[in-house]
Design an enzyme around this catalytic site. Structure first.
Site, PDB file in Angstrom:
ATOM      1  N   GLY A 331       0.831  -1.194   0.000  1.00 21.71           N
ATOM      2  CA  GLY A 331       0.000   0.000   0.000  1.00 21.71           C
ATOM      3  C   GLY A 331       0.863   1.239   0.000  1.00 21.71           C
ATOM      4  CG  ASP A 332       2.342   4.952  -2.161  1.00 21.02           C
ATOM      5  OD1 ASP A 332       2.896   5.405  -1.149  1.00 21.02           O
ATOM      6  OD2 ASP A 332       2.578   5.360  -3.313  1.00 21.02           O
ATOM      7  N   GLY A 333       0.480   5.443   1.002  1.00 22.04           N
ATOM      8  CA  GLY A 333      -0.369   6.481   1.571  1.00 22.04           C
ATOM      9  C   GLY A 333       0.334   7.812   1.655  1.00 22.04           C
ATOM     10  N   GLY A 334      -0.282   8.738   2.392  1.00 20.01           N
ATOM     11  CA  GLY A 334       0.248  10.080   2.480  1.00 20.01           C
ATOM     12  C   GLY A 334       1.548  10.180   3.256  1.00 20.01           C
ATOM     13  CG  PHE A 335       1.983  10.272   7.036  1.00 21.34           C
ATOM     14  CD1 PHE A 335       2.690  11.376   7.467  1.00 21.34           C
ATOM     15  CD2 PHE A 335       0.612  10.290   7.158  1.00 21.34           C
ATOM     16  CE1 PHE A 335       2.052  12.474   8.018  1.00 21.34           C
ATOM     17  CE2 PHE A 335      -0.044  11.370   7.706  1.00 21.34           C
ATOM     18  CZ  PHE A 335       0.682  12.472   8.127  1.00 21.34           C
ATOM     19  CB  VAL A 338       2.617  -0.700   3.849  1.00 21.65           C
ATOM     20  CG1 VAL A 338       2.625  -1.935   4.745  1.00 21.65           C
ATOM     21  CG2 VAL A 338       2.169   0.511   4.640  1.00 21.65           C
ATOM     22  CE  LYS A 352       2.115   3.466   8.011  1.00 19.94           C
ATOM     23  NZ  LYS A 352       1.269   4.425   8.773  1.00 19.94           N
ATOM     24  CG  ASP A 450      -6.795   8.964   7.385  1.00 19.75           C
ATOM     25  OD1 ASP A 450      -7.715   9.404   6.661  1.00 19.75           O
ATOM     26  OD2 ASP A 450      -5.706   8.577   6.938  1.00 19.75           O
TER      27      ASP A 450
END
Length: 655
Positions: A331-335, A338, A352, A450
């Site tokens: 996964g790929d998020g704002g921070f 992973v 992460k 969130d």
């Protein structure tokens, strides 16, 4: 920290204060900065970790990307800032995942681009693009050659096609017929001259009405530096000798300024270099993994725990993830991103990797560790450990949840021609277990901030594990709300929190209401391909429910039209979601009420109770009842508990 170190720090601090007493520290703090590449950063922007927040307008924060360019977070994707046009309130950005220098480079899908709130808007006369992934272009017509922009990452035999939303109908039909099963992504480009690939590389232009450039120009002409006062929520001009609302007085422009700056910057710089040399020499004599006191917490020398969780070395996690192999990305998020990993003891983990070790990322890292170490609930993801915050990179190690996210099953894994892998009984279980996790958090004085289907993970039995606590807030005792800049995900963000900066537990309730609507509809919270008034799912759902048109929203695979028990529960869950999505937080239920209602719906004990009345939406709406024209569904003795097969899914963890 020994007595000598503490004494040195105190002496250093006193010297700095003595030297800087004649120069406004905010004036110095707001000196323009750069990431190494790209434009200089000054008001209305502030560079996180290199400038103080008061140097920029609220929510105009940029971070330095690994390539040395400043980047802007849009729709949970970091867009590279190539140019900033300070005089006309605009900037040019581009999505690095969509850049390719030739047809052999592969593009990576990312989140659809959505501009939420009043921070930025698209500059006029730009083109909205649809990117079709995983296309069979073996029969690509000659007039569509320029529309091919590379291959889908992970499958180099499949192509990506880029078409304008108002392109020729035959071209759009070709893309829809030959790109089945692939993702369709929406983005914007300034123009398509030179081809789609070149246009994606150039990016597009954003403008803002909140820039207040004219006032800033006046401040800079007077020798000041622009900033913002959060307490009074107003523009400030930081001068060498003080602050004003507009411009610096003439006495600030005398020739003593270079001397003051020389004293204020040169001498501390010399002292700082000496301190760094001394500090590094001292640290060589200590354990390389030891952690100094940070924020009132410490790791004792020789121990292997930090905030109560095990500390992993960077090399250990690098080996566990096969050197952070891109094929192991979950996964790929704002921070951060992973990755799947396996430790030496054979434990499967999700690692992460935070984007960059600056102040904000360290704060995020510390916050998530502190939050998770005080929580123990079967519906919350477990933290196995972390690296030291002095490590080469900031890494968090979680239990691996193998069945992906709820968003994956609702949106990415859906095939309209096949039965849903999430029947209604499973969706009810997801709703109840997520509500239990949130009730536990709120009872622990923690606001998640969130909640979204990408942060709700599922194990093999489709049991919930709520993840990603980087934005979570720990409330002080006896406090009903805190003032803080709005953070969260577009489509899930509490509108009252966004407008008034007041974070409360009801902000999580609003986000959970969006999750309930997603469970009912299988639709994404934000979708640029929908009509302009339907892009935001919460707005669409509220409107449809008010008009008694719920049946138009429900996922057809759930059996809403054929199973009375499913119809009963869906109607009541929609009613609950409607209450959660009220703009006024006082009209929303608490999470305890939400959980109690869901458990009654799931058990059937709600059948003998009257449905709660809804608050008025406006003076023109006189207590309209939910689905007022819909007849009460018949009670069915059969529960929705049919056996269903679980398809193989890609493991996933929210970034």
């Amino acid at each position: 920290m020994n007595l000598a170190t503490a004494f040195a720090i105190i002496v250093f601090s006193v010297l700095i204060r003595i030297i800087l007493c004649s120069v406004n520290p905010k004036f110095q703090a707001c000196e323009p900065k750069t990431c190494g590449n790209g434009p200089n950063i000054s008001y209305p922007f502030h560079l996180v970790g290199r400038q103080d927040p008061f140097c920029g307008f609220p929510r105009f924060d940029l971070i330095c990307a690994p390539n040395g360019f400043p980047s802007l977070n849009l729709s949970n994707t970091l867009y590279i800032v190539g140019e900033i046009f300070y005089r006309n309130n605009s900037l040019r950005v581009s999505n690095p995942k969509l850049q390719s220098s030739n047809s052999n480079n592969c593009l990576s899908p990312s989140n659809n681009l959505t501009l939420y709130g009043d921070r930025f808007d698209f500059a006029p006369n730009q083109t909205q693009l649809l990117l079709f992934f995983n296309c069979d272009t073996s029969s690509l017509p000659d007039d569509m050659r320029e529309n091919r922009v590379g291959c889908s990452e992970g499958n180099r035999t499949r192509s990506v096609l880029g078409l304008a939303v108002d392109d020729d109908e035959e071209k759009l039909k070709y893309a829809k017929d030959n790109c089945r099963g692939g993702e369709v992504m929406t983005t914007v480009v300034e123009n398509v001259e030179g081809g789609i690939a070149e246009a994606l590389g150039r990016g597009f232009v954003l403008k803002s009405a909140n820039w207040t450039a004219s006032r800033c120009d006046e401040c800079k002409r007077s020798g000041g530096r622009c900033g913002f006062e959060f307490e009074g929520y107003r523009f400030r001009c930081y001068c060498p000798d003080g602050d004003t609302h507009r411009s610096c007085p003439s006495e600030n422009r005398v020739n003593k300024l270079p001397l003051r700056l020389g004293l204020g910057i040169g001498i501390p710089l010399v002292i700082t270099i000496g301190m760094i040399v001394w500090w590094r020499w001292k640290r060589k004599s200590e354990d390389s993994d030891s952690i100094n006191i940070y924020g009132g917490h410490s790791r004792f020398e020789g121990s292997n725990v930090y905030f109560g969780v095990p500390v992993f070395s960077y090399s250990e996690l690098e080996a566990a993830t096969n050197n952070f192999d891109p094929t192991r990305e979950l996964g790929d998020g704002g921070f951060g991103t992973v990755y799947y990993g396996k430790l030496e003891d054979e434990r499967e983990v999700a690692v992460k990797r935070l984007y960059e070790q600056n102040y904000r990322q360290v704060e995020h890292f510390i916050n998530e560790v502190k939050i998770l170490t005080r929580l123990h609930h079967k519906n919350l993801v477990s933290l196995y450990g972390c690296t030291s915050h002095h490590s080469r990179e900031l890494l968090l190690v979680y239990e691996f949840i193998p069945n992906g996210t709820v968003a994956h099953h609702l949106h990415l894994h859906r095939d309209p021609k096949k039965p849903t892998v999430l029947p209604w009984s499973t969706r009810m279980k997801i709703a109840v277990q997520t509500a239990r996790a949130l009730v536990y958090l709120h009872a622990s004085d923690i606001i998640h901030r969130d909640i979204k289907t990408n942060n709700i993970l599922l194990d093999e039995g489709f049991n919930v594990k709520v993840a990603d606590f980087g934005l979570s807030r720990l409330f002080p005792d006896n406090v009903t709300h805190v003032f803080t800049a709005p953070q969260g995900t577009p489509g899930y963000l509490d509108p009252e929190y966004h407008q008034c900066y007041q974070l409360t537990s009801k902000s999580d309730v609003y986000s959970f209401g969006v999750v309930l609507i997603e469970l009912i509809t299988s639709m994404a919270a934000v979708d640029m391909s929908r009509d302009s008034d339907s892009i935001n799912l919460s707005s669409l759902a509220v409107r449809k429910i008010q008009r008694s048109e719920l049946s138009e929203l429900v996922d057809p695979s759930l059996g809403f039209e054929t199973d009375g028990e499913v119809e009963r529960m869906v109607v009541l869950v929609a009613q609950l979601a409607f209450r959660c999505l009220q703009n006024n937080k006082e009209w929303r239920p608490s999470m305890e009420e939400v959980l109690e209602t869901l458990e009654r719906i799931q058990s059937g004990s709600d059948l003998v109770q009257d449905a709660p009345r809804l608050p008025p939406e406006s003076p023109n709406w006189d207590e309209v009842g939910l689905l007022r024209n819909m007849k009460p569904p018949p009670r069915s003795p059969n529960s929705v508990a049919d056996k269903w097969g679980s398809e193989s899914t890609t493991p996933g963890v929210s970034g």
